[in-house]
Enzyme design. Sequence first.
Site, PDB file in Angstrom:
ATOM      1  N   LYS A 191       0.835  -1.205   0.000  1.00 26.88           N
ATOM      2  CA  LYS A 191       0.000   0.000   0.000  1.00 26.88           C
ATOM      3  C   LYS A 191       0.869   1.254   0.000  1.00 26.88           C
ATOM      4  O   LYS A 191       1.712   1.448   0.868  1.00 26.88           O
ATOM      5  CB  LYS A 191      -0.910   0.044   1.230  1.00 26.88           C
ATOM      6  CG  LYS A 191      -1.943   1.181   1.126  1.00 26.88           C
ATOM      7  CD  LYS A 191      -2.642   1.504   2.417  1.00 26.88           C
ATOM      8  CE  LYS A 191      -1.874   2.446   3.290  1.00 26.88           C
ATOM      9  NZ  LYS A 191      -1.669   3.791   2.711  1.00 26.88           N
ATOM     10  N   GLY A 244       7.345   4.715   8.341  1.00 27.37           N
ATOM     11  CA  GLY A 244       6.518   5.893   8.583  1.00 27.37           C
ATOM     12  C   GLY A 244       6.748   6.410   9.989  1.00 27.37           C
ATOM     13  O   GLY A 244       7.832   6.224  10.548  1.00 27.37           O
ATOM     14  N   SER A 245       5.724   7.011  10.573  1.00 25.68           N
ATOM     15  CA  SER A 245       5.903   7.642  11.878  1.00 25.68           C
ATOM     16  C   SER A 245       5.943   6.602  12.991  1.00 25.68           C
ATOM     17  O   SER A 245       5.382   5.506  12.869  1.00 25.68           O
ATOM     18  CB  SER A 245       4.762   8.629  12.134  1.00 25.68           C
ATOM     19  OG  SER A 245       3.542   7.928  12.236  1.00 25.68           O
ATOM     20  N   THR A 246       6.559   6.974  14.087  1.00 29.18           N
ATOM     21  CA  THR A 246       6.632   6.082  15.248  1.00 29.18           C
ATOM     22  C   THR A 246       5.231   5.814  15.804  1.00 29.18           C
ATOM     23  O   THR A 246       4.916   4.682  16.172  1.00 29.18           O
ATOM     24  CB  THR A 246       7.565   6.693  16.310  1.00 29.18           C
ATOM     25  OG1 THR A 246       8.896   6.682  15.763  1.00 29.18           O
ATOM     26  CG2 THR A 246       7.563   5.907  17.607  1.00 29.18           C
ATOM     27  N   GLY A 249       3.603   3.336  13.593  1.00 26.27           N
ATOM     28  CA  GLY A 249       4.313   2.061  13.767  1.00 26.27           C
ATOM     29  C   GLY A 249       3.822   1.316  14.994  1.00 26.27           C
ATOM     30  O   GLY A 249       3.627   0.101  14.975  1.00 26.27           O
ATOM     31  N   GLU A 266      10.287   0.685  10.347  1.00 23.59           N
ATOM     32  CA  GLU A 266      11.320   1.712  10.214  1.00 23.59           C
ATOM     33  C   GLU A 266      10.602   3.028  10.448  1.00 23.59           C
ATOM     34  O   GLU A 266       9.774   3.432   9.637  1.00 23.59           O
ATOM     35  CB  GLU A 266      11.940   1.608   8.814  1.00 23.59           C
ATOM     36  CG  GLU A 266      13.302   2.240   8.756  1.00 23.59           C
ATOM     37  CD  GLU A 266      13.192   3.635   8.242  1.00 23.59           C
ATOM     38  OE1 GLU A 266      13.178   4.559   9.086  1.00 23.59           O
ATOM     39  OE2 GLU A 266      13.112   3.802   7.031  1.00 23.59           O
ATOM     40  N   CYS A 300      13.798  10.169   7.178  1.00 24.14           N
ATOM     41  CA  CYS A 300      13.724   9.616   8.537  1.00 24.14           C
ATOM     42  C   CYS A 300      15.059   9.718   9.243  1.00 24.14           C
ATOM     43  O   CYS A 300      15.114   9.888  10.449  1.00 24.14           O
ATOM     44  CB  CYS A 300      13.229   8.187   8.498  1.00 24.14           C
ATOM     45  SG  CYS A 300      14.100   7.194   7.309  1.00 24.14           S
ATOM     46  N   GLU A 401      10.525  14.954  16.149  1.00 24.69           N
ATOM     47  CA  GLU A 401      10.818  14.915  14.709  1.00 24.69           C
ATOM     48  C   GLU A 401       9.969  15.973  14.004  1.00 24.69           C
ATOM     49  O   GLU A 401       8.752  15.977  14.127  1.00 24.69           O
ATOM     50  CB  GLU A 401      10.484  13.524  14.162  1.00 24.69           C
ATOM     51  CG  GLU A 401      10.778  13.384  12.692  1.00 24.69           C
ATOM     52  CD  GLU A 401      10.586  11.938  12.194  1.00 24.69           C
ATOM     53  OE1 GLU A 401       9.469  11.394  12.365  1.00 24.69           O
ATOM     54  OE2 GLU A 401      11.537  11.377  11.646  1.00 24.69           O
TER      55      GLU A 401
END
Length: 501
Positions: A191, A244-246, A249, A266, A300, A401
């Site tokens: 996706k 993507g973002s934490t 995730g 990641e 990232c 971030e």
Amino acid sequence: MSELAVTLTAPNGVNYSQPVGLFINNEWVNSTSGAKITSINPTDETEITSVYAADAEDVDAAVAAARAAFKNPAWRDISTTDRGKLIHRLSTLVEKHQTILATIETWDNGKPYSVALNEDVAEVVGTLAYYAGFADKIYGQVIDTSPSKLAYTIREPLGVCGQIIPWNYPLAMAAWKLGPALACGNTVVLKAAEQTPLSILYFANLIKEAGFPPGVINILNGHGKKAGAAIASHLDIDKIAFTGSTATGREIMKMAAVNMKNITLETGGKSPLLVFDDADLDQAVKWAHIGIMSNMGQICTATSRILVQEGIYEKFISAFREHVASTSKVGDPFKDDTFQGPQVTKTQYERVLSYIESGKSEGATLMAGGEPYKDVNGKGFFIAPTIFTNVKDEMRIFREEVFGPFVVISSFKTEEEALERANNTTYGLGSAVFTQDLTKAHRVARKIEAGMVWVNSSNDSDYRIPFGGVKQSGIGRELGEAGLAAYTNSKAVHVTLESAL
Ligand code: NAI
Ligand code: MG
């Protein structure tokens, strides 16, 4: 099916056929609900086109296709060398179509065309070719125990892999995940991110042209909370790989627990770049700029926290400010001299602006930028390259971030202090250290809490070298030989040669 592709002419004059459907079983289909995602050009905020968006039912169809392909002898029993040849053919086709792919990436994402072509698309070509070479070099082991037993391992594919891709490097992130998954014999439901839905659809046509059996690679666009969540929680998906973002995730990890999916994540970072007094100042300045201002800061591993030893702090700041002003040319991403295009979306643009406000209100010194950049065409999501100095460790801009052309700089006294502050973060993705002292470089490299350390450079990643994070920057590794571990099981076979019973 003509309604599932539209003819488009990009701002650079490239004319091409843009697929807009879902790619399932090597066919283009529309979404069952008819839902669509609109793709926006971040340079002038115009609508490019809209594409079909998958929901849970479409994910089911893609997973069924991937499962059938996994069991299909055409894929399961193909020789590993032929499997490698297919991946290699895909790499060659990407190279052949590089102009169109780079055009789409620039149009939809806003990154400079030279970057899309020479970095993103080149990365796809290189990564796929690299993993094509691994397809027939994945072996198990024979393990000696005693004369009465033969024990060996088979490295078998995991099955159906769900891959969820971000918008900062749409094609490259797809290649990082597809390369090892395919080399190991898995099938995939991938996706793309809703902010950049277009390039992956053009790429999907190349999958079919390369000759992959139907269902081996299925490509969907769709919203994270719908299609993404349906993939992460699907009972017939064996593995999930996410970039993507934490925060997302963490959500994916929870959803993946439903059937204990194998997982690689990641996620985010706030990577430190340490400049010691003895560093080559010109090199440190040059790489510090690349490390945070490339790709509009949307990386990232961006080295977004610069820590400079006090002896050269003032010198570094003035040289860095000068370098940013003379090289970070903001402009139309299709122009040759543009270094920095717009942020990918209005949301990201507003997010970066809100961090600028936060930095100001927390009392950091705004050294450069700190505002929208309106000189390109009066529109678009452009932000002037932003530098904050005298930043304190407890400020949000030092801890969180930002994902923009936005850097914070602070000074330190000792190596011990530098390490302590570099490591005082929940993240652990990239890091960089500038020194000419060989032992100091290696000492710091060992003590820094990060998945990657650059000594005297920043962000020069390479598909032959493992990539990934520690702490809340992720789980597992992509790229390099290490990337294969995320896509195989080691099955142990015990053979009795002499029965003791
Ligand atoms: P995100 O992490 O929400 O999106 C990345 C991917 O995850 C997209 O494909 C999205 O559709 C999918 N997704 C979102 N929610 C999901 C869910 N609940 N279940 C399954 N899939 C889901 O990131 P977003 O919102 O686009 O960006 C926010 C911030 O994340 C950025 O400002 C940046 O700090 C960070 N980010 C980091 C990236 C990296 O390379 N590590 C890439 C993109 C964003
Ligand atoms: Mg877009």
